[in-house]
Design a protein around this motif. Structure first.
Motif, mmCIF file in Angstrom:
data_model
loop_
_atom_site.group_PDB
_atom_site.id
_atom_site.type_symbol
_atom_site.label_atom_id
_atom_site.label_comp_id
_atom_site.label_asym_id
_atom_site.label_seq_id
_atom_site.Cartn_x
_atom_site.Cartn_y
_atom_site.Cartn_z
ATOM 1 N N PHE A 79 -6.258 -0.838 10.064
ATOM 2 C CA PHE A 79 -5.856 -2.199 10.134
ATOM 3 C C PHE A 79 -5.599 -2.483 11.553
ATOM 4 N N THR A 135 0.905 -1.123 -0.124
ATOM 5 C CA THR A 135 -0.067 0.078 0.027
ATOM 6 C C THR A 135 0.920 1.249 0.021
ATOM 7 N N MET A 178 -10.345 -5.927 -2.200
ATOM 8 C CA MET A 178 -9.061 -6.000 -2.083
ATOM 9 C C MET A 178 -8.230 -5.424 -1.011
ATOM 10 N N GLY A 202 -8.391 -6.543 2.050
ATOM 11 C CA GLY A 202 -8.006 -7.736 2.888
ATOM 12 C C GLY A 202 -8.942 -7.781 4.134
ATOM 13 N N PRO A 203 -9.062 -8.932 4.637
ATOM 14 C CA PRO A 203 -9.862 -8.826 5.922
ATOM 15 C C PRO A 203 -9.455 -8.205 7.043
#
Length: 248
Positions: free
Chosen positions: A151, A9, A192, A194-195
């Protein structure tokens, strides 16, 4: 440096900001994300502009050293370029980002880059902390916490911010952003991410700051945090704030 096979990222953002420290895998991922969502460069330019305004505000309050978590690629208006008189320690958990950062910053006397996990600030190299954050715990410091809240789950984020609050001196300031629910309307783009990626409603942001006290500007879309002129017209994908550990 071996070319990575997995996109980052941070390097995708470098591409969107017009930098040169990324790889074909990052460009491919950036293009794929834009196909699912739309143009990203204006959104990340707005976020980077918020970074500059927020750290200049912190410097104007008398803070002259900064600790940056999740720093990514340290260019294109990053902290040491926005406040060149300050000392800055960039940190990241991505070894490729650390390697790029150390290469880019070689020769800078007031700026360093090392491994650092925001959820474990005690793990930062003590020699780097002593050099670039003199008086840690006794003198106010600026903390930059951008691109990370999304995150971390609520409990981890709240604990991390509280640990940082306890570690720094009164008068320290925190620049932080939160991802909104912007991507809810773009399920392919959301997948995209992510979890681990967490969108949040704006009304939840203040509670996650814990003891940190936002300035009177509040927690607002980053384009509308102390804009220099008319705010950029971009989606409200990120809200931002500067929060303070009060003196006394």
């Amino acid at each position: 440096m071996a070319e990575p096979s997995v996109p980052s990222t941070a390097r995708m953002i470098d591409f969107w900001l017009g930098g040169s420290d990324h790889f074909p895998v990052d460009v491919a991922a950036a293009h794929a994300f834009e196909q699912a969502y739309g143009p990203c460069a204006p959104v990340f330019r707005s976020l980077r502009a918020f970074l500059g305004r927020s750290v200049r505000h912190i410097a104007d309050a008398g803070v002259d050293s900064f600790l940056v978590f999740g720093a990514g690629v340290p260019t294109r208006g990053n902290v040491h370029e926005a406040v060149p008189e300050a000392t800055v320690l960039y940190t990241d958990v991505d070894p490729v980002a650390v390697e790029i950062g150390q290469r880019m910053l070689a020769g800078h006397d007031r700026v360093g880059y090392g491994f650092g996990d925001a959820t474990d600030p005690a793990g930062i190299d003590p020699a780097l902390r002593q050099r670039f954050l003199p008086g840690w715990g006794e003198r106010p410091v600026g903390l930059v916490f951008l691109g990370l809240a999304a995150f971390l789950d609520d409990a981890t984020l709240a604990r991390t911010l509280d640990d940082l609050y306890a570690a720094v001196a009164p008068g320290s300031r925190l620049a932080i952003d939160f991802d909104t629910e912007e991507l809810a309307a773009y399920p392919e783009a959301l997948a995209m991410m992510g979890p681990a990626f967490r969108m949040r409603a704006p009304e939840s942001f203040a509670g996650l700051l814990g003891r940190w006290q936002p300035t009177a500007d509040g927690i607002v879309p980053v384009a509308r945090w102390r804009p220099e002129g008319a705010p950029e017209v971009v989606p409200d994908a990120f809200y931002g704030a500067v929060a303070v550990k009060p003196a006394g």
